[in-house]
Scaffold this motif. Sequence first.
Motif, PDB file in Angstrom:
ATOM      1  N   TYR A 150       0.274  36.531 -41.063  1.00 47.36           N
ATOM      2  CA  TYR A 150      -0.110  35.468 -42.181  1.00 47.36           C
ATOM      3  C   TYR A 150      -1.348  36.067 -42.999  1.00 47.36           C
ATOM      4  N   GLY A 202       0.451  38.140 -45.827  1.00 43.60           N
ATOM      5  CA  GLY A 202       0.231  37.211 -46.655  1.00 43.60           C
ATOM      6  C   GLY A 202       1.487  36.045 -46.644  1.00 43.60           C
ATOM      7  N   GLU A 203       2.062  36.228 -45.649  1.00 41.65           N
ATOM      8  CA  GLU A 203       3.371  35.174 -45.469  1.00 41.65           C
ATOM      9  C   GLU A 203       2.852  33.727 -45.345  1.00 41.65           C
ATOM     10  N   LYS A 204       3.531  32.927 -45.833  1.00 35.04           N
ATOM     11  CA  LYS A 204       3.413  31.503 -45.969  1.00 35.04           C
ATOM     12  C   LYS A 204       3.468  30.815 -44.518  1.00 35.04           C
ATOM     13  N   LEU A 205       2.670  30.169 -44.204  1.00 33.69           N
ATOM     14  CA  LEU A 205       3.006  29.294 -42.796  1.00 33.69           C
ATOM     15  C   LEU A 205       3.988  28.034 -43.259  1.00 33.69           C
ATOM     16  N   GLN A 206       5.053  28.041 -42.496  1.00 31.67           N
ATOM     17  CA  GLN A 206       6.112  27.122 -42.381  1.00 31.67           C
ATOM     18  C   GLN A 206       5.894  25.699 -41.298  1.00 31.67           C
TER      19      GLN A 206
END
Length: 167
Positions: free
Chosen positions: A99, A103-107
């Motif tokens: 994250y 930089g992945e988005k939190l689901q």
Amino acid sequence: MAKVKCPFCKQQMNKEESVKFGARYYHQDCLEVKQKKEGSKQALEEKEKAELKDLKDYLWFELYNQKVQMSFLMKQVKNMREEHGFRYKGMELALRYHYQIKGEKLQEGHGIGIIPYIYEEAKQYYALLLENKKHAETFTEPSTKKVTVAISNRKKEELPVIDIESL
């Protein structure tokens, strides 16, 4: 002379030669080894507790901003620890890598089920990071040589003047 049995190595010895610890009698060396093992076991348990607290703090305060049921996440943590053998610190670092670094988005509603899929990649990333840090600490500047060049003011030899007409 009474004989006693060392509970650590299971050998017989004289009571006068032994060291009393609690209600038991030990060889001096056996007692030292036993205490070292117990000390390291306690240190390991304390380290695990600290890692679990860090993971909980990261999940609650940083990742989900107090907007999630911790019991749901802790059930997932427990399952991953039992099924995959992941350490608490490893799970925290895997989530940080996914994250914050990638930089992945939190689901919402998925919890932390991504960990088994990213754990090895995160592990490689942090291993490379540690290796680079180690190399940076041991890096030494290449030595430079100071070379001094002396230039003298030499007069150029005068060439004889050639008369072109005479040629």
